[in-house]
Motif scaffolding. Structure first.
Motif, mmCIF file in Angstrom:
data_model
loop_
_atom_site.group_PDB
_atom_site.id
_atom_site.type_symbol
_atom_site.label_atom_id
_atom_site.label_comp_id
_atom_site.label_asym_id
_atom_site.label_seq_id
_atom_site.Cartn_x
_atom_site.Cartn_y
_atom_site.Cartn_z
ATOM 1 N N GLN A 39 -58.589 78.814 -38.764
ATOM 2 C CA GLN A 39 -58.763 78.319 -39.749
ATOM 3 C C GLN A 39 -57.524 78.159 -40.763
ATOM 4 O O GLN A 39 -56.812 77.349 -41.270
ATOM 5 N N ARG A 43 -54.959 75.313 -41.620
ATOM 6 C CA ARG A 43 -54.582 74.853 -43.007
ATOM 7 C C ARG A 43 -53.104 75.123 -43.378
ATOM 8 O O ARG A 43 -52.808 74.343 -44.226
ATOM 9 N N ASP A 142 -62.734 71.014 -41.723
ATOM 10 C CA ASP A 142 -62.611 70.219 -43.187
ATOM 11 C C ASP A 142 -63.892 70.280 -43.774
ATOM 12 O O ASP A 142 -63.694 69.939 -44.999
ATOM 13 N N ASN A 144 -65.424 72.609 -45.309
ATOM 14 C CA ASN A 144 -65.517 73.768 -46.398
ATOM 15 C C ASN A 144 -66.648 74.344 -47.025
ATOM 16 O O ASN A 144 -67.295 74.071 -47.761
#
Length: 174
Positions: A39, A43, A142, A144
């Motif tokens: 991740q 990111r 994505d 989250n």
């Protein structure tokens, strides 16, 4: 025909499928099977190159991206968080408790119950060179879910209050 179109691509176009695989392999080597590192790396790539998905990386940035993957700091957030100015307040909405309970269960399913199988399925898809495997990973990544879970906690709908989570936690205690 498709091969001719690919051959005509300019340097400014996005990376090819083979280059996407090269990035995925570089991330796998660097992340060393640690989901948080995956991740962080993806990111960081998105933040550094200002793109919504790594698959939209420009040809001219490909080599730099491979070098970046090798040196990105995995111990700190990849992009600074900014707080909105005091004049900008987040909008508030009124929702039913049923909606929040649905989100609570959704978060439990995706963050705890099915996390490993989804990651395994994505890896299998990548190994089989399924064209949309990276897009699936981006979509899942994505979401989250950590932020969603914190928001639900703040509203009194903690995932950890669910009986199914309590059972899961007992069976997955290390």
């Amino acid at each position: 025909m498709e091969e001719q179109l690919r051959a005509q691509k300019q340097i400014g176009d996005t990376i090819t499928n083979a280059q996407q695989v090269a990035i995925q392999q570089a991330v796998v080597r660097r992340a060393k099977k640690t989901a948080v590192y995956y991740q962080t790396i993806y990111r960081a790539i998105k933040a550094r190159y200002q793109i919504p998905r790594y698959t939209e990386l420009k040809q001219s940035q490909f080599e730099d991206c491979l070098r970046f993957i090798e040196v990105v700091d995995l111990s700190v957030p990849e992009a600074p968080t900014t707080t909105p100015p005091e004049t900008e307040r987040p909008q508030r909405y009124v929702v039913d408790a049923d909606f929040l309970r649905t989100l609570q269960v959704f978060c439990y399913y995706h963050r705890y119950l099915f996390r490993k199988p989804m990651m395994q399925a994505t890896r299998v898809m990548q190994a089989l060179d399924v064209p949309d495997a990276s897009k699936l990973w981006d979509a899942v990544d994505d979401l989250n879910l950590v932020k969603l879970e914190r928001s639900l906690d703040d509203l009194g709908f903690s995932v950890k209050d669910l009986d199914c989570y309590k059972h899961w936690a007992l069976t997955h205690a290390a």
